[in-house]
Design an enzyme around this catalytic site. Structure first.
Site, PDB file in Angstrom:
ATOM      1  N   HIS A 197       0.746  -1.139  -0.106  1.00  0.00           N
ATOM      2  CA  HIS A 197       0.018  -0.042   0.071  1.00  0.00           C
ATOM      3  C   HIS A 197       0.876   1.197  -0.080  1.00  0.00           C
ATOM      4  O   HIS A 197       1.575   1.680   1.036  1.00  0.00           O
ATOM      5  CB  HIS A 197      -0.911   0.033   1.180  1.00  0.00           C
ATOM      6  CG  HIS A 197      -1.876   1.117   1.360  1.00  0.00           C
ATOM      7  ND1 HIS A 197      -1.888   1.999   2.539  1.00  0.00           N
ATOM      8  CD2 HIS A 197      -3.028   1.488   0.725  1.00  0.00           C
ATOM      9  CE1 HIS A 197      -2.637   3.067   2.345  1.00  0.00           C
ATOM     10  NE2 HIS A 197      -3.472   2.551   1.227  1.00  0.00           N
ATOM     11  N   HIS A 233      -1.646  10.610  -2.286  1.00  0.00           N
ATOM     12  CA  HIS A 233      -2.927  10.432  -2.107  1.00  0.00           C
ATOM     13  C   HIS A 233      -3.758  11.699  -1.853  1.00  0.00           C
ATOM     14  O   HIS A 233      -4.885  11.882  -2.497  1.00  0.00           O
ATOM     15  CB  HIS A 233      -2.863   9.667  -0.791  1.00  0.00           C
ATOM     16  CG  HIS A 233      -4.108   9.160  -0.280  1.00  0.00           C
ATOM     17  ND1 HIS A 233      -4.984  10.098   0.763  1.00  0.00           N
ATOM     18  CD2 HIS A 233      -5.222   8.334  -0.100  1.00  0.00           C
ATOM     19  CE1 HIS A 233      -6.176   9.845   1.070  1.00  0.00           C
ATOM     20  NE2 HIS A 233      -6.095   8.404   0.454  1.00  0.00           N
TER      21      HIS A 233
END
Length: 246
Positions: A10, A52
């Site tokens: 991730h 992100h």
């Protein structure tokens, strides 16, 4: 015998290094991760960069929206001691692994440029010959989004590409065993899986794959394995792989 799920890093091995950094992805590959996950946004001049958040505030020494800066300007931003990476650079890094690597790319919505994110993504994947799965390809791409419209867009642009419908709750109108717009992979968050393990079972019963995020604690690894998920997305790929015995 229960199938061992894929282990996907991730934002790289982001428990060890700054998220989305070259060091995090290199560590994930060294740890044997089956795949790398990233988030993409468009710079002002149309480059897909790995970050992100909508702004630079949390992960860098600068503030303000990513979309208002060119790639050259973003290169001057310090992300925990590392420069920003582009998706182009991550693809080249994955190609250099000397083994098959899965690349999971999440498009972020809402954003300033709307559907241009998917259009640019598919143009870049075509440039690399990755816009459709090939058994001999060193990198296999899957596109993910929380936005059902973005998932539908990817289906229209590149119907052969695998698509993940991400969810942190059950979207209004979604039947628990059906995914929108032809997606065949569900991406529930760990909290949703804890609350609704039946959702995983029902989606699996309808032939869908399940990719769960973000699974870092070993009891949670055991939980999702017991439910038969197909991929574990984690900040700690080396630790998870060791726990799984792979």
């Amino acid at each position: 015998m229960r199938q061992i799920p894929l282990v996907i890093a991730h934002r790289g091995a982001s428990a060890a290094y700054p998220e989305h950094s070259r060091s995090a992805y290199e560590k994930a590959l060294t740890d044997g991760a089956d795949g790398l996950e990233c988030d993409v946004r468009l710079s002002r001049d149309g480059h897909l960069v790995l970050i992100h958040d909508r702004t630079l505030d949390r992960t860098s020494d600068h503030r303000g929206p990513v979309s208002q800066r060119s790639l050259a300007q973003l290169r001057g931003v310090d992300f925990g001691g590392e420069p920003i990476l582009t998706l182009d650079e991550l693809i080249e890094l994955a190609r250099g692994a000397d083994r098959p690597v899965r690349l999971l790319v999440e498009t972020k919505h809402p954003n300033r440029y709307g559907k241009a994110v998917e259009l640019r993504l598919l143009a870049l994947l075509r440039k690399h010959g990755l816009d459709r799965p090939r058994e001999d390809a060193p990198v296999q791409v899957t596109v993910m989004s929380f936005s059902p419209l973005a998932v539908r867009r990817v289906r229209a642009l590149a119907p052969a590409l695998p698509r993940v419908q991400l969810m942190d709750l059950i979207p209004p109108g979604l039947k628990p065993s059906r995914l929108p717009f032809g997606a065949r992979i569900a991406g529930p968050g760990l909290e949703l899986v804890r609350r609704r393990p039946d959702l995983v079972r029902r989606l699996k019963a309808q032939g869908n794959d399940i990719y769960v995020w973000t699974v870092n604690e070993l009891p949670d690894v055991d939980l999702v394995v017991s439910l038969g998920v197909d991929a574990i997305i984690t900040d700690r790929p080396g630790e998870v792989r060791s726990h799984l015995g792979v």
